[in-house]
Each structure stands twice: as C-alpha cells, then as structure tokens.
Design an enzyme around this catalytic site. Structure first.
Site, PDB file in Angstrom:
ATOM      1  N   ALA A 189      -9.018   3.057   5.526  1.00  0.00           N
ATOM      2  CA  ALA A 189      -9.974   3.098   4.193  1.00  0.00           C
ATOM      3  C   ALA A 189     -10.296   4.505   4.399  1.00  0.00           C
ATOM      4  O   ALA A 189     -11.036   4.897   5.266  1.00  0.00           O
ATOM      5  CB  ALA A 189     -10.965   2.228   4.532  1.00  0.00           C
ATOM      6  N   GLN A 245      -7.509   8.384  -2.617  1.00  0.00           N
ATOM      7  CA  GLN A 245      -6.863   9.486  -1.899  1.00  0.00           C
ATOM      8  C   GLN A 245      -7.555  10.709  -2.368  1.00  0.00           C
ATOM      9  O   GLN A 245      -7.567  11.778  -1.476  1.00  0.00           O
ATOM     10  CB  GLN A 245      -5.531   9.506  -2.115  1.00  0.00           C
ATOM     11  CG  GLN A 245      -4.782   8.323  -1.314  1.00  0.00           C
ATOM     12  CD  GLN A 245      -3.463   8.466  -0.929  1.00  0.00           C
ATOM     13  OE1 GLN A 245      -2.825   9.419  -0.604  1.00  0.00           O
ATOM     14  NE2 GLN A 245      -2.598   7.096  -0.675  1.00  0.00           N
ATOM     15  N   HIS A 256       0.771  -1.277  -0.036  1.00  0.00           N
ATOM     16  CA  HIS A 256      -0.063   0.003  -0.009  1.00  0.00           C
ATOM     17  C   HIS A 256       0.778   1.106   0.056  1.00  0.00           C
ATOM     18  O   HIS A 256       1.958   1.474   0.770  1.00  0.00           O
ATOM     19  CB  HIS A 256      -1.095  -0.029   1.275  1.00  0.00           C
ATOM     20  CG  HIS A 256      -2.164  -0.934   1.064  1.00  0.00           C
ATOM     21  ND1 HIS A 256      -1.833  -2.407   1.297  1.00  0.00           N
ATOM     22  CD2 HIS A 256      -3.324  -0.580   0.632  1.00  0.00           C
ATOM     23  CE1 HIS A 256      -3.112  -2.862   1.170  1.00  0.00           C
ATOM     24  NE2 HIS A 256      -4.076  -1.938   0.571  1.00  0.00           N
ATOM     25  N   PRO A 257       0.334   2.304  -0.815  1.00  0.00           N
ATOM     26  CA  PRO A 257       1.200   3.384  -0.809  1.00  0.00           C
ATOM     27  C   PRO A 257       1.080   4.382   0.365  1.00  0.00           C
ATOM     28  O   PRO A 257      -0.007   4.195   1.204  1.00  0.00           O
ATOM     29  CB  PRO A 257       0.615   4.219  -1.964  1.00  0.00           C
ATOM     30  CG  PRO A 257      -0.859   3.798  -1.833  1.00  0.00           C
ATOM     31  CD  PRO A 257      -1.023   2.457  -1.244  1.00  0.00           C
ATOM     32  N   SER A 292      -6.011   3.699  -6.003  1.00  0.00           N
ATOM     33  CA  SER A 292      -5.474   4.458  -4.603  1.00  0.00           C
ATOM     34  C   SER A 292      -5.473   6.148  -5.104  1.00  0.00           C
ATOM     35  O   SER A 292      -5.711   6.658  -4.179  1.00  0.00           O
ATOM     36  CB  SER A 292      -4.034   4.049  -4.350  1.00  0.00           C
ATOM     37  OG  SER A 292      -4.134   2.741  -4.166  1.00  0.00           O
TER      38      SER A 292
END
Length: 286
Positions: free
Chosen positions: A120, A86, A69-70, A82
C-alpha cells in the site's frame, strides 16, 4: 462524490458490485460475495466483510487476486486508481536507474513467489518502497502470501475511505500565512463562532496558531462539524503589533471575520488566511 453507508445498504447486488467491485483490483467477486452480509452497521464492518470474502476464498482465487495487481513502477496498462496511487508515491517520475532497479526487483520477486510485489503505497516514497521490496524478498512463500494479502486489505481500506462518507469524516481546519514577510503567522489568536440556531451566536473555540501558522488539531472534527453558518475571527492587529509591523494607530485591520457556510458535514472545510497589514485573502482549501 462519496457514498453514504445507508445508500450502500440499499443497493441490490448488481449496484453494489458496480459501486465497490473495483476496490479489490480486477476482482469484483469480492464485493459480490460480501453483498449478502448487508446491512453493514459501520465502515469497519463493511471492510471486514470484504476481507472475509477474500480470506474464505480458495487458494487459487487468492493468488489470482494477487496476480491482478500491477508491478510497481511498471509500464503496462493499469487501472486509473492504481495509476493515481503510484503517482502519489512518485513512482511515475523515476530516473532510468531507479526504474531499472524496480524492474529487476519486481522480476526477482515474481520469479520467487509467482505474484507481483504488493504494498500500500499511500504515505510512502520510492526509497521506503524499494527498501520493503528488498526485505520481503527474504521471506518464505506462505509468509509472503499472507503479508501480500494484508497489503491488499490496506489498499482496499484506503480506497473505501475515499469512496464512503462517514458521519465523522467532516473537519474544519485553518492555516495563516503572513505574506508581508513570506512566513507562517505564528502566535495569532483566532476564534471560531457558530452563527444562528437557537443561541444566535456561540463561541466554539479560542486558539493560537503554532510556529507553522496552523493548529495542533482541527477546529472541529469527529462529528462536531454540523451543517450551518460559522465565523472565524482572526486577531491580526495584535499579531502585527507583536511583530512591530502594525504601523499607525488605529491599524487598518484590527480583526478579520470570515463568515462561511457548511453544507456537507462529512467533508473537509479548510479556511486559510493570507494576510498583511494592508490586506488579506481567503478561499476554501482542502
């Protein structure tokens, strides 16, 4: 385009992984292991089997999934989904000060736990995310590993719900705006009719808009929306009479019927009305 559960159940392993492998960040092995459990009787069972594949995996595989995950608000290359998630939380529009706060917080988190901070973000904003980051920095390693996996599961469920069509996904909503005064049209009566079929024309709902020009629940939802023809009737003259804006009798617009078709019962149909005493417009919203 959304996929039906039936089409997913008919997929071979390669097709299944191609369709669902992205749901867990850079970890198509999760979908590959869950494929053997098909056919899935429901969305919930599919989601559970994907989660089981993670829970039954080795610790190093779980850590690799977390590390895939970033960083939140990071500037390194991310997957398209993603980036979209974001952006929805406003993490792509941080001030230099906010960005530095997130950078330092992310680094402190990774230094302590060995994997990036995961949450999340759907429905959250930068302030609630940063507050959660600070709070979770106080957790113990194993407690945080379990919590991070739970957040991964939440992210996957959001992504699955965007991907998979459910028979109960479809709903019909409306919103009425009074453009003569630039405000929501509260207190307007409207009716929903089903057109055609064996009964010819059948009244389904008779409701009144709230102070926001909306309704407290969808007109149709939970499997009630069917393929077919419908008509919304807005009683605009009564509304404008109540507001003292009807003008001479009879009014130009007594009621406004909007007849529309539903071709996909699993979709959201939003039929708004923008109205004034002398005219109106509508469109299919979302």
């Amino acid at each position: 385009m959304k996929l039906s559960l039936d089409s997913i159940n008919r997929m071979n392993r390669e097709q299944f992984v191609d369709a669902l492998g992205w749901v867990f960040e850079h970890s198509p092995w999760v979908a590959e292991r869950a494929w053997i459990s098909r056919p899935f009787a429901s969305f919930g069972q599919l989601s559970s089997k994907l989660e089981e594949a993670v829970e039954q995996s080795a610790l190093d595989e779980q850590l690799a999934l977390l590390c895939a995950h970033p960083d939140l608000a990071g500037k390194l290359k991310m997957t398209e989904v993603s980036v979209k998630e974001q952006r929805g939380a406003g993490l792509d529009e941080l001030s230099p000060e906010d960005y530095e706060q997130f950078r330092a917080g992310n680094q402190a988190y990774k230094d302590k736990f060995g994997f990036p901070f995961i949450i999340a973000v759907r429905g959250l904003n930068k302030d609630s995310i940063y507050t959660a980051l600070g709070k979770r920095l106080g957790d113990e390693w194993d407690e945080e590993r379990i919590l991070a996996l739970k957040e991964v599961f939440k992210i996957a469920q959001f992504r699955l719900s965007d991907l998979i069509m459910s028979p109960n996904d479809g709903k019909l909503t409306t919103h009425v705006l009074d453009v003569s005064c630039g405000a929501p049209a509260s207190g307007m009566k409207l009716e929903l009719w089903e057109i055609g079929g064996e009964v010819g024309r059948r009244l389904l709902r008779s409701v009144v808009t709230d102070e926001d020009g909306r309704l407290d629940a969808p007109l149709l939802s939970g499997g009630e929306l069917k393929v077919g023809q419908y008509e919304l009737v807005f009683y605009v003259a009564d509304y404008f009479r109540e507001k003292g804006l009807a003008g001479k009798e009879p009014p130009f617009l007594e009621c406004i019927p909007i007849r529309f078709g539903v071709s996909d019962a699993g979709s959201h149909y939003h039929v708004p009305l923008l109205v004034a005493p002398g005219g109106y417009s509508t469109y299919r919203g979302s």
